[in-house]
Design a protein around this motif. Structure first.
Motif, PDB file in Angstrom:
ATOM      1  N   GLY A  40       0.661  -1.274  -0.126  1.00 31.79           N
ATOM      2  CA  GLY A  40       0.050  -0.141  -0.025  1.00 31.79           C
ATOM      3  C   GLY A  40       0.646   1.184   0.003  1.00 31.79           C
ATOM      4  N   CYS A  41       1.956   1.108  -0.064  1.00 33.78           N
ATOM      5  CA  CYS A  41       2.943   2.382  -0.250  1.00 33.78           C
ATOM      6  C   CYS A  41       3.144   3.089  -1.315  1.00 33.78           C
ATOM      7  CB  CYS A  41       4.428   2.325   0.447  1.00 33.78           C
ATOM      8  SG  CYS A  41       5.433   1.192  -0.693  1.00 33.78           S
ATOM      9  N   GLY A  42       2.686   2.541  -2.453  1.00 36.18           N
ATOM     10  CA  GLY A  42       2.648   3.256  -3.887  1.00 36.18           C
ATOM     11  C   GLY A  42       3.643   2.799  -4.816  1.00 36.18           C
ATOM     12  N   LYS A  43       4.380   1.664  -4.484  1.00 38.34           N
ATOM     13  CA  LYS A  43       5.538   1.285  -5.420  1.00 38.34           C
ATOM     14  C   LYS A  43       4.994   0.445  -6.843  1.00 38.34           C
ATOM     15  CE  LYS A  43       6.208  -2.659  -2.587  1.00 38.34           C
ATOM     16  NZ  LYS A  43       4.917  -2.699  -1.595  1.00 38.34           N
ATOM     17  N   SER A  44       4.012  -0.348  -6.526  1.00 32.97           N
ATOM     18  CA  SER A  44       3.463  -0.907  -7.703  1.00 32.97           C
ATOM     19  C   SER A  44       2.696  -0.081  -8.638  1.00 32.97           C
ATOM     20  CB  SER A  44       2.530  -2.181  -7.167  1.00 32.97           C
ATOM     21  OG  SER A  44       3.120  -3.307  -6.772  1.00 32.97           O
ATOM     22  N   THR A  45       2.000   1.001  -7.901  1.00 30.18           N
ATOM     23  CA  THR A  45       1.229   2.025  -8.649  1.00 30.18           C
ATOM     24  C   THR A  45       2.202   2.944  -9.294  1.00 30.18           C
ATOM     25  OG1 THR A  45      -0.668   2.201  -6.926  1.00 30.18           O
ATOM     26  CG2 THR A  45      -0.226   3.990  -8.516  1.00 30.18           C
ATOM     27  N   LEU A  46       3.232   3.227  -9.069  1.00 28.64           N
ATOM     28  CA  LEU A  46       4.257   3.650  -9.841  1.00 28.64           C
ATOM     29  C   LEU A  46       4.825   2.998 -11.212  1.00 28.64           C
ATOM     30  CD1 LEU A  46       5.966   6.596  -9.972  1.00 28.64           C
ATOM     31  CD2 LEU A  46       7.713   5.169  -8.868  1.00 28.64           C
ATOM     32  N   LEU A  47       4.961   1.796 -10.818  1.00 29.31           N
ATOM     33  CA  LEU A  47       5.281   0.919 -11.927  1.00 29.31           C
ATOM     34  C   LEU A  47       4.277   0.932 -12.903  1.00 29.31           C
ATOM     35  CD1 LEU A  47       8.031  -0.821 -11.795  1.00 29.31           C
ATOM     36  CD2 LEU A  47       6.464  -2.947 -11.410  1.00 29.31           C
ATOM     37  N   ARG A  48       2.788   0.880 -12.669  1.00 29.56           N
ATOM     38  CA  ARG A  48       2.007   0.621 -13.504  1.00 29.56           C
ATOM     39  C   ARG A  48       1.659   1.814 -14.345  1.00 29.56           C
ATOM     40  NH1 ARG A  48      -1.624  -3.509 -13.007  1.00 29.56           N
ATOM     41  NH2 ARG A  48      -3.490  -2.353 -13.716  1.00 29.56           N
ATOM     42  N   CYS A  49       1.919   3.006 -13.442  1.00 27.37           N
ATOM     43  CA  CYS A  49       2.121   4.490 -14.166  1.00 27.37           C
ATOM     44  C   CYS A  49       2.957   4.563 -15.506  1.00 27.37           C
ATOM     45  CB  CYS A  49       2.297   5.469 -13.369  1.00 27.37           C
ATOM     46  SG  CYS A  49       0.919   5.947 -12.161  1.00 27.37           S
ATOM     47  N   LEU A  50       4.091   3.946 -15.121  1.00 29.15           N
ATOM     48  CA  LEU A  50       5.334   3.928 -16.280  1.00 29.15           C
ATOM     49  C   LEU A  50       4.827   2.849 -17.327  1.00 29.15           C
ATOM     50  CD1 LEU A  50       8.054   4.347 -17.309  1.00 29.15           C
ATOM     51  CD2 LEU A  50       8.952   2.532 -15.526  1.00 29.15           C
ATOM     52  N   ALA A  51       4.226   1.726 -16.875  1.00 25.82           N
ATOM     53  CA  ALA A  51       3.833   0.820 -18.139  1.00 25.82           C
ATOM     54  C   ALA A  51       2.476   1.270 -18.825  1.00 25.82           C
ATOM     55  CB  ALA A  51       3.516  -0.473 -17.487  1.00 25.82           C
ATOM     56  N   GLY A  52       1.960   2.439 -18.383  1.00 22.54           N
ATOM     57  CA  GLY A  52       0.889   3.068 -19.168  1.00 22.54           C
ATOM     58  C   GLY A  52      -0.570   2.318 -18.667  1.00 22.54           C
ATOM     59  N   LEU A  53      -0.455   1.605 -17.613  1.00 23.85           N
ATOM     60  CA  LEU A  53      -1.667   0.777 -17.129  1.00 23.85           C
ATOM     61  C   LEU A  53      -2.530   1.692 -16.266  1.00 23.85           C
ATOM     62  CD1 LEU A  53      -0.050  -2.801 -16.501  1.00 23.85           C
ATOM     63  CD2 LEU A  53      -1.284  -1.865 -18.592  1.00 23.85           C
ATOM     64  N   GLU A  54      -1.814   2.764 -15.629  1.00 17.85           N
ATOM     65  CA  GLU A  54      -2.484   3.624 -14.902  1.00 17.85           C
ATOM     66  C   GLU A  54      -2.004   5.066 -15.585  1.00 17.85           C
ATOM     67  OE1 GLU A  54      -4.715   2.963 -12.533  1.00 17.85           O
ATOM     68  OE2 GLU A  54      -4.326   1.026 -11.957  1.00 17.85           O
ATOM     69  N   GLN A  55      -3.193   6.020 -15.284  1.00 17.98           N
ATOM     70  CA  GLN A  55      -2.793   7.244 -15.779  1.00 17.98           C
ATOM     71  C   GLN A  55      -2.271   8.309 -14.509  1.00 17.98           C
ATOM     72  OE1 GLN A  55      -2.684   9.099 -18.976  1.00 17.98           O
ATOM     73  NE2 GLN A  55      -2.654   6.831 -19.628  1.00 17.98           N
ATOM     74  N   VAL A  56      -1.404   8.869 -14.605  1.00 21.57           N
ATOM     75  CA  VAL A  56      -0.986   9.801 -13.481  1.00 21.57           C
ATOM     76  C   VAL A  56      -1.988  10.800 -13.362  1.00 21.57           C
ATOM     77  CG1 VAL A  56       1.678   9.374 -13.896  1.00 21.57           C
ATOM     78  CG2 VAL A  56       0.353  11.378 -15.054  1.00 21.57           C
ATOM     79  N   SER A  57      -2.261  11.313 -12.066  1.00 18.05           N
ATOM     80  CA  SER A  57      -2.805  12.517 -11.911  1.00 18.05           C
ATOM     81  C   SER A  57      -2.176  13.887 -11.931  1.00 18.05           C
ATOM     82  CB  SER A  57      -3.448  12.598 -10.379  1.00 18.05           C
ATOM     83  OG  SER A  57      -4.224  11.253  -9.992  1.00 18.05           O
ATOM     84  N   GLY A  58      -0.927  13.807 -11.999  1.00 13.33           N
ATOM     85  CA  GLY A  58       0.023  14.959 -12.167  1.00 13.33           C
ATOM     86  C   GLY A  58       1.249  14.491 -12.238  1.00 13.33           C
ATOM     87  N   GLY A  59       2.208  15.414 -12.871  1.00 13.09           N
ATOM     88  CA  GLY A  59       3.465  14.997 -13.121  1.00 13.09           C
ATOM     89  C   GLY A  59       3.975  14.582 -14.600  1.00 13.09           C
TER      90      GLY A  59
END
Length: 336
Positions: free
Chosen positions: A39-58
């Motif tokens: 729950g600390c965000g590490k997998s979410t950052l990975l998925r943002c890099l892969a394009g599986l999640e859209q960032v909210s900013g940055g």
């Protein structure tokens, strides 16, 4: 210029902010680990890099190119998930070849590339096996081969070894590291296991509550924690307030702060012998726990508790209730 760059990344799900202004870089050819609790965000950052999640900013850059809103298929990124997601109706060859077929590559070229990938993950002779006929470790190797066969710019590994038994896990850690080095592929590895991060990484980024708590090489992260969270997550430090430290050692610090001490630097003896540049005091063994080739003692001293890790040697064992002399070198007491 860094090969991968995350610039002030924010990710929100409604009112829940998962990533909070995360900025970090990855150099070409490195294996970088994102380490932290669930729950600390590490997998979410990975998925943002892969394009599986859209960032909210940055913004996210790969090899100097802004890929923040690029379609996943155009990012040239391979990914291995915790669940291997193999196609159950395809054999090993077909699973590995899938990405190449999507690129409409000639069949002879596909066979050559798949054969090379199969050899790299040591699955020769298993090309016609179905996923259900493979062990968990073999399925992990197929997933890895499927990701590298397309020669991606970046390889992302999201806790791919978490479901594998301890002995095989250590073997696969070495294999993944060897393949990564042989290919020179820039790799980001996600894990919550500090030992795994220490073994595999060039650089570790420790995450806590959606932020990067500390970054550095494995040795730097282990020996030079900068915060209480880093000291508690990597190295299992004893963490004491300055008042608790004074109660234990009888020595006062001039200012209020926390003190971190690694268990293996807490030396125990049955007899007192003065040592220059050290804190020395007495304590009592209140518990002991075997941990492989290490015996962990819990000791009470000055109303405080501290743990000491010592090699499991019969000539230097203490029993519960024994009084011991404790020596901790000044240099091993880290102010946080």
């Amino acid at each position: 210029m860094s090969y991968i760059k995350f610039e002030k990344i924010v990710k929100k799900y409604g009112d829940n902010t998962v990533l909070r202004d995360v900025s970090l870089t990855v150099e070409r050819g490195e294996l970088v680990t994102l380490l932290g609790p669930s729950g600390c965000g590490k997998s979410t950052l990975l998925r943002c890099l892969a394009g599986l999640e859209q960032v909210s900013g940055g913004r996210i850059y790969v090899d100097g190119r802004d890929v923040t809103y690029t379609d996943p298929k155009d990012r040239q990124i391979g990914m291995v998930f915790q669940q291997y997601s193999l196609f159950p109706n395809m054999n090993v060859f077909e699973n590995i070849a899938f990405g190449l077929r999507m690129k409409k590559m000639h069949i002879e070229d596909i066979r050559g590339k798949v054969a090379k990938a199969v050899a790299m993950v040591a699955l020769e002779g298993k090309e016609n096996a179905m996923p259900a006929q493979l062990s968990g470790g073999q399925q992990q190797r197929v997933a890895l081969a499927r990701s590298i066969v397309t020669e991606p710019k970046v390889l992302l590994l999201d806790e791919p070894l978490s479901a594998i038994d301890a002995k095989l896990r250590k073997s696969l850690q070495k294999e993944i590291r060897r393949i990564q080095r042989d290919m020179g592929i820039t790799t980001i590895f996600v894990t919550h296991d500090q030992d795994e991060a220490m073994v595999m990484s060039d650089v570790i980024h420790l995450f806590n509550a959606g932020r990067v708590e500390q970054s550095g090489s494995p040795i730097e992260m282990y020996t030079q924690p900068e915060t209480s969270f880093a000291a508690s997550f990597i190295g299992n430090y004893n963490i004491l307030s300055s008042a608790e430290f004074a109660s234990m050692t009888g020595r006062l610090y001039a200012e209020s702060h926390e003190v971190a001490i690694r268990p293996e630097t807490v030396e125990l003896s049955s007899e007192f012998a003065p040592v220059d540049g050290a804190y020395q005091f007495q304590g009592k063994i209140i518990d002991q726990t075997p941990r492989g080739n290490v015996l962990r003692y819990k000791i009470e001293a000055g109303g405080m508790e501290i743990v000491s890790d010592t090699l499991f040697r019969s000539r230097a064992l203490f029993a519960k209730g024994d009084r011991v002399h404790i020596t901790i070198m000044n240099r091993n007491c880290i102010r946080l």
